[in-house]
Write a protein that holds these residues in place. Structure first.
Motif, PDB file in Angstrom:
ATOM      1  N   ILE A 172      -0.579   0.203 -11.190  1.00 18.48           N
ATOM      2  CA  ILE A 172      -1.144   1.116 -10.183  1.00 18.48           C
ATOM      3  C   ILE A 172      -2.211   1.972 -10.853  1.00 18.48           C
ATOM      4  O   ILE A 172      -3.285   2.201 -10.298  1.00 18.48           O
ATOM      5  CB  ILE A 172      -0.043   2.002  -9.578  1.00 18.48           C
ATOM      6  CG1 ILE A 172       1.003   1.140  -8.873  1.00 18.48           C
ATOM      7  CG2 ILE A 172      -0.644   3.034  -8.613  1.00 18.48           C
ATOM      8  CD1 ILE A 172       2.219   1.918  -8.400  1.00 18.48           C
ATOM      9  N   ASN A 225      -4.538   2.135 -14.206  1.00 24.68           N
ATOM     10  CA  ASN A 225      -5.065   1.335 -15.310  1.00 24.68           C
ATOM     11  C   ASN A 225      -5.761   2.244 -16.319  1.00 24.68           C
ATOM     12  O   ASN A 225      -6.411   3.223 -15.939  1.00 24.68           O
ATOM     13  CB  ASN A 225      -6.076   0.316 -14.787  1.00 24.68           C
ATOM     14  CG  ASN A 225      -5.443  -0.689 -13.843  1.00 24.68           C
ATOM     15  OD1 ASN A 225      -4.991  -1.747 -14.249  1.00 24.68           O
ATOM     16  ND2 ASN A 225      -5.408  -0.356 -12.548  1.00 24.68           N
ATOM     17  N   TRP A 257      -8.209   4.462 -13.921  1.00 22.00           N
ATOM     18  CA  TRP A 257      -8.592   4.213 -12.530  1.00 22.00           C
ATOM     19  C   TRP A 257      -7.382   3.669 -11.787  1.00 22.00           C
ATOM     20  O   TRP A 257      -6.363   3.348 -12.390  1.00 22.00           O
ATOM     21  CB  TRP A 257      -9.792   3.264 -12.442  1.00 22.00           C
ATOM     22  CG  TRP A 257      -9.539   1.889 -13.002  1.00 22.00           C
ATOM     23  CD1 TRP A 257      -9.149   0.765 -12.330  1.00 22.00           C
ATOM     24  CD2 TRP A 257      -9.675   1.489 -14.373  1.00 22.00           C
ATOM     25  NE1 TRP A 257      -9.023  -0.303 -13.177  1.00 22.00           N
ATOM     26  CE2 TRP A 257      -9.345   0.118 -14.444  1.00 22.00           C
ATOM     27  CE3 TRP A 257     -10.041   2.157 -15.553  1.00 22.00           C
ATOM     28  CZ2 TRP A 257      -9.355  -0.595 -15.642  1.00 22.00           C
ATOM     29  CZ3 TRP A 257     -10.050   1.449 -16.741  1.00 22.00           C
ATOM     30  CH2 TRP A 257      -9.721   0.093 -16.785  1.00 22.00           C
ATOM     31  N   PHE A 258      -7.505   3.577 -10.455  1.00 23.50           N
ATOM     32  CA  PHE A 258      -6.358   3.276  -9.612  1.00 23.50           C
ATOM     33  C   PHE A 258      -6.546   1.966  -8.846  1.00 23.50           C
ATOM     34  O   PHE A 258      -7.656   1.641  -8.418  1.00 23.50           O
ATOM     35  CB  PHE A 258      -6.120   4.432  -8.629  1.00 23.50           C
ATOM     36  CG  PHE A 258      -5.941   5.756  -9.314  1.00 23.50           C
ATOM     37  CD1 PHE A 258      -4.692   6.162  -9.739  1.00 23.50           C
ATOM     38  CD2 PHE A 258      -7.034   6.584  -9.561  1.00 23.50           C
ATOM     39  CE1 PHE A 258      -4.522   7.378 -10.396  1.00 23.50           C
ATOM     40  CE2 PHE A 258      -6.874   7.797 -10.206  1.00 23.50           C
ATOM     41  CZ  PHE A 258      -5.617   8.195 -10.635  1.00 23.50           C
ATOM     42  N   ASN A 259      -5.456   1.252  -8.700  1.00 22.51           N
ATOM     43  CA  ASN A 259      -5.450  -0.050  -8.030  1.00 22.51           C
ATOM     44  C   ASN A 259      -5.239   0.153  -6.529  1.00 22.51           C
ATOM     45  O   ASN A 259      -4.151   0.548  -6.097  1.00 22.51           O
ATOM     46  CB  ASN A 259      -4.336  -0.918  -8.619  1.00 22.51           C
ATOM     47  CG  ASN A 259      -4.399  -2.351  -8.138  1.00 22.51           C
ATOM     48  OD1 ASN A 259      -4.959  -2.649  -7.095  1.00 22.51           O
ATOM     49  ND2 ASN A 259      -3.797  -3.252  -8.902  1.00 22.51           N
ATOM     50  N   ASP A 260      -6.257  -0.123  -5.736  1.00 22.25           N
ATOM     51  CA  ASP A 260      -6.198   0.132  -4.294  1.00 22.25           C
ATOM     52  C   ASP A 260      -5.110  -0.667  -3.584  1.00 22.25           C
ATOM     53  O   ASP A 260      -4.698  -0.303  -2.480  1.00 22.25           O
ATOM     54  CB  ASP A 260      -7.556  -0.184  -3.652  1.00 22.25           C
ATOM     55  CG  ASP A 260      -8.611   0.844  -4.013  1.00 22.25           C
ATOM     56  OD1 ASP A 260      -8.234   1.993  -4.313  1.00 22.25           O
ATOM     57  OD2 ASP A 260      -9.806   0.501  -4.017  1.00 22.25           O
ATOM     58  N   ARG A 261      -4.642  -1.724  -4.206  1.00 23.94           N
ATOM     59  CA  ARG A 261      -3.607  -2.547  -3.560  1.00 23.94           C
ATOM     60  C   ARG A 261      -2.343  -1.729  -3.282  1.00 23.94           C
ATOM     61  O   ARG A 261      -1.631  -1.993  -2.302  1.00 23.94           O
ATOM     62  CB  ARG A 261      -3.247  -3.727  -4.464  1.00 23.94           C
ATOM     63  CG  ARG A 261      -2.174  -4.641  -3.869  1.00 23.94           C
ATOM     64  CD  ARG A 261      -1.728  -5.707  -4.841  1.00 23.94           C
ATOM     65  NE  ARG A 261      -0.723  -6.572  -4.249  1.00 23.94           N
ATOM     66  CZ  ARG A 261       0.018  -7.450  -4.918  1.00 23.94           C
ATOM     67  NH1 ARG A 261      -0.157  -7.589  -6.231  1.00 23.94           N
ATOM     68  NH2 ARG A 261       0.910  -8.191  -4.295  1.00 23.94           N
ATOM     69  N   TYR A 262      -2.058  -0.730  -4.115  1.00 25.34           N
ATOM     70  CA  TYR A 262      -0.814   0.024  -4.010  1.00 25.34           C
ATOM     71  C   TYR A 262      -1.015   1.407  -3.394  1.00 25.34           C
ATOM     72  O   TYR A 262      -0.126   2.254  -3.470  1.00 25.34           O
ATOM     73  CB  TYR A 262      -0.199   0.172  -5.392  1.00 25.34           C
ATOM     74  CG  TYR A 262       0.079  -1.149  -6.074  1.00 25.34           C
ATOM     75  CD1 TYR A 262       1.131  -1.963  -5.662  1.00 25.34           C
ATOM     76  CD2 TYR A 262      -0.727  -1.595  -7.126  1.00 25.34           C
ATOM     77  CE1 TYR A 262       1.380  -3.177  -6.272  1.00 25.34           C
ATOM     78  CE2 TYR A 262      -0.482  -2.813  -7.748  1.00 25.34           C
ATOM     79  CZ  TYR A 262       0.571  -3.599  -7.319  1.00 25.34           C
ATOM     80  OH  TYR A 262       0.807  -4.814  -7.923  1.00 25.34           O
ATOM     81  N   GLY A 292       2.621  -0.498 -14.410  1.00 24.48           N
ATOM     82  CA  GLY A 292       2.704  -1.943 -14.218  1.00 24.48           C
ATOM     83  C   GLY A 292       4.048  -2.605 -14.391  1.00 24.48           C
ATOM     84  O   GLY A 292       4.191  -3.804 -14.119  1.00 24.48           O
ATOM     85  N   GLN A 323       0.814  -1.216   0.000  1.00 27.59           N
ATOM     86  CA  GLN A 323       0.000   0.000   0.000  1.00 27.59           C
ATOM     87  C   GLN A 323       0.854   1.275   0.000  1.00 27.59           C
ATOM     88  O   GLN A 323       0.344   2.367  -0.214  1.00 27.59           O
ATOM     89  CB  GLN A 323      -0.950   0.018   1.204  1.00 27.59           C
ATOM     90  CG  GLN A 323      -0.284   0.168   2.566  1.00 27.59           C
ATOM     91  CD  GLN A 323       0.042  -1.164   3.211  1.00 27.59           C
ATOM     92  OE1 GLN A 323       0.270  -2.154   2.511  1.00 27.59           O
ATOM     93  NE2 GLN A 323       0.042  -1.192   4.530  1.00 27.59           N
ATOM     94  N   SER A 328       0.325  -6.044 -11.196  1.00 25.27           N
ATOM     95  CA  SER A 328      -0.742  -5.335 -11.898  1.00 25.27           C
ATOM     96  C   SER A 328      -0.444  -3.844 -11.831  1.00 25.27           C
ATOM     97  O   SER A 328       0.278  -3.393 -10.936  1.00 25.27           O
ATOM     98  CB  SER A 328      -2.113  -5.635 -11.281  1.00 25.27           C
ATOM     99  OG  SER A 328      -2.115  -5.331  -9.893  1.00 25.27           O
TER     100      SER A 328
END
Length: 235
Positions: A186, A188, A60-65, A179, A3, A184
């Motif tokens: 950050i 997309n 859009w953004f990847n919440d994992r990071y 990526g 995160q 994946s």
């Protein structure tokens, strides 16, 4: 720990430049106020653009990071991006301009600007059905016209060359964001909203988007810097 990924990208993008800002032969720290005023002003436009494109699903953004905190629908790390990246770019321009003579001849710069505008307008028309390239190419063409013909700046050629020098760093930062080296991305991108040509994992439009952002940061930075220096000389 994942995160903290986007936060770490911002940190490592800016930390070296920040530390060298205090070097006695550079003294960029004396212009922090001018930079922040310029960066916030330019960021207001690009954040509004970012909010709009996020809302309509261009990216859009990847919440994992991400840390998980958002403002205006954007991750706080994304908001920091519009300060950290310009800081490194403006600092680099400031240093290279201070120690090297990189100015272009007036006629060569004008030809470069005119050709760039024509190419960008043609590309924006050709990709008019894809909102990211259309908007990016069109606004950059308008920006070049305003800066060169209306605002009469004389450093577009020099700034373009320095941006090219900065390209490896740009590819490294945007590569991770899109990526490279991660499971994946950050950030997309909707494949229906972009050209589809990528530099490694980076949509080619990002290079023009960044170019436009840096041009305006430079313009306002030097505008506020001159104002500061005038005020100091009048004391």
């Amino acid at each position: 720990m994942w995160q903290y990924t986007y936060l770490a990208i911002n940190f490592f993008t800016v930390i070296i430049c920040f530390l060298f800002s205090f070097h006695p032969k550079i003294n960029f720290h004396r212009h922090f106020k001018a930079f922040l005023m310029a960066a916030v002003l330019v960021a207001a436009f690009f954040i509004a653009w970012d909010v709009w494109f996020t809302k309509i699903g261009v990216w859009w953004f990847n919440d994992r990071y991400l840390l998980g905190k958002r403002l205006f629908g954007l991750p706080i790390e994304e908001l920091m991006f519009f300060i950290c990246i310009p800081f490194s770019c403006v600092f680099t321009y400031f240093c290279l301009d201070k120690f090297f003579k990189l100015d272009w001849k007036k006629n060569i710069e004008r030809i470069f600007v005119i050709i760039s505008i024509v190419i960008l307008l043609c590309l924006s028309f050709y990709f008019r059905d894809r909102i990211y390239p259309f908007t990016t190419f069109l606004t950059t063409a308008i920006s070049l016209f305003l800066l060169h013909f209306i605002l009469k700046v004389k450093w577009i050629g020099k700034a373009s060359f320095i941006y090219l020098i900065l390209m490896p760093g740009f590819l490294a930062v945007n590569g991770i964001l899109t990526g490279t080296g991660l499971d994946s991305p950050i950030v997309n991108y909707n494949p229906d909203k972009i050209i589809g040509i990528r530099i490694f994992t980076i949509p080619v439009e990002d290079t023009i988007y960044g170019y436009e952002m840096i041009l305006w940061n430079l313009f306002f930075f030097y505008k506020f810097k001159r104002k500061e220096e005038t005020q100091m000389n009048n004391l």
